[in-house]
Design a protein around this motif. Structure first.
Motif, PDB file in Angstrom:
ATOM      1  N   GLU A 123      -7.354   9.626   5.287  1.00  0.00           N
ATOM      2  CA  GLU A 123      -7.814   9.493   4.118  1.00  0.00           C
ATOM      3  C   GLU A 123      -7.538   8.160   3.441  1.00  0.00           C
ATOM      4  OE1 GLU A 123      -6.531  11.623   0.165  1.00  0.00           O
ATOM      5  OE2 GLU A 123      -8.136  13.024   1.323  1.00  0.00           O
ATOM      6  N   HIS A 124      -8.488   7.360   2.998  1.00  0.00           N
ATOM      7  CA  HIS A 124      -8.238   5.922   2.348  1.00  0.00           C
ATOM      8  C   HIS A 124      -8.890   6.055   1.075  1.00  0.00           C
ATOM      9  CE1 HIS A 124      -9.665   1.707   1.595  1.00  0.00           C
ATOM     10  NE2 HIS A 124      -8.234   1.615   1.700  1.00  0.00           N
ATOM     11  N   ASN A 125      -7.827   6.137   0.063  1.00  0.00           N
ATOM     12  CA  ASN A 125      -8.417   6.046  -1.313  1.00  0.00           C
ATOM     13  C   ASN A 125      -9.334   7.391  -1.726  1.00  0.00           C
ATOM     14  OD1 ASN A 125      -6.943   3.781  -2.109  1.00  0.00           O
ATOM     15  ND2 ASN A 125      -8.682   2.380  -1.598  1.00  0.00           N
ATOM     16  N   ASN A 126      -8.773   8.553  -1.111  1.00  0.00           N
ATOM     17  CA  ASN A 126      -9.550   9.770  -1.301  1.00  0.00           C
ATOM     18  C   ASN A 126     -10.908  10.031  -0.536  1.00  0.00           C
ATOM     19  OD1 ASN A 126      -7.509  10.816  -3.186  1.00  0.00           O
ATOM     20  ND2 ASN A 126      -8.587   9.448  -5.008  1.00  0.00           N
ATOM     21  N   ASN A 127     -10.924   9.153   0.416  1.00  0.00           N
ATOM     22  CA  ASN A 127     -12.356   9.189   1.258  1.00  0.00           C
ATOM     23  C   ASN A 127     -11.756   9.408   2.939  1.00  0.00           C
ATOM     24  OD1 ASN A 127     -14.067   8.889  -0.815  1.00  0.00           O
ATOM     25  ND2 ASN A 127     -13.355   6.784  -0.661  1.00  0.00           N
ATOM     26  N   LYS A 169      -2.199  -1.614  -3.573  1.00  0.00           N
ATOM     27  CA  LYS A 169      -1.983  -0.144  -4.042  1.00  0.00           C
ATOM     28  C   LYS A 169      -3.148   0.617  -3.495  1.00  0.00           C
ATOM     29  CE  LYS A 169      -0.616  -2.236  -8.350  1.00  0.00           C
ATOM     30  NZ  LYS A 169      -0.658  -2.504 -10.000  1.00  0.00           N
ATOM     31  N   ASP A 170      -3.692   0.246  -2.405  1.00  0.00           N
ATOM     32  CA  ASP A 170      -4.561   1.187  -1.714  1.00  0.00           C
ATOM     33  C   ASP A 170      -3.550   2.586  -1.054  1.00  0.00           C
ATOM     34  OD1 ASP A 170      -6.737  -0.151  -1.878  1.00  0.00           O
ATOM     35  OD2 ASP A 170      -6.971  -0.579   0.356  1.00  0.00           O
ATOM     36  N   LYS A 171      -4.365   3.979  -1.231  1.00  0.00           N
ATOM     37  CA  LYS A 171      -3.600   5.285  -0.953  1.00  0.00           C
ATOM     38  C   LYS A 171      -4.193   5.450   0.348  1.00  0.00           C
ATOM     39  CE  LYS A 171      -2.219   6.132  -5.561  1.00  0.00           C
ATOM     40  NZ  LYS A 171      -2.616   5.615  -6.616  1.00  0.00           N
ATOM     41  N   ILE A 180       0.886  -1.215   0.027  1.00  0.00           N
ATOM     42  CA  ILE A 180      -0.008  -0.060  -0.087  1.00  0.00           C
ATOM     43  C   ILE A 180       0.968   1.194  -0.063  1.00  0.00           C
ATOM     44  CG2 ILE A 180      -1.882  -1.200   1.052  1.00  0.00           C
ATOM     45  CD1 ILE A 180      -0.911   0.364   3.612  1.00  0.00           C
ATOM     46  N   THR A 197     -12.014  -1.045   8.013  1.00  0.00           N
ATOM     47  CA  THR A 197     -11.546  -0.818   6.895  1.00  0.00           C
ATOM     48  C   THR A 197     -10.158  -1.709   6.626  1.00  0.00           C
ATOM     49  OG1 THR A 197     -12.228   1.286   7.072  1.00  0.00           O
ATOM     50  CG2 THR A 197     -10.503   0.888   5.263  1.00  0.00           C
TER      51      THR A 197
END
Length: 71
Positions: A40-44, A59-61, A8, A54
């Motif tokens: 923030e996880h994948n822009n959320n 590849k999660d951001k 990640i 979660t």
């Protein structure tokens, strides 16, 4: 022993974690104070009550902002 990892990205840096780790477990492992960060996880934005629900995928951001008090 064959252990599988997810790669990640935390604040833009690659990080390997076990495939079954929750976001909360990763943050605790990295020694973040959970009450003093915004995640923030994948822009959320993730609410603190959702961190343990979660689970991470390859590849999660993750972006972590530390809240600092002072005057």
């Amino acid at each position: 022993m064959n252990t599988t990892y997810n790669t990640i990205f935390i604040n833009g840096q690659a990080f390997n974690c076990y495939i079954y780790m929750s976001l909360k477990e990763v943050l605790i492992y990295l020694e973040f104070e959970l009450n003093s960060i915004v995640v923030e996880h994948n822009n959320n934005i993730i609410h603190i009550t959702e961190l343990d629900k979660t689970f991470l995928k390859p590849k999660d951001k993750i972006e972590i902002i530390t809240i600092v008090g002072g005057g």
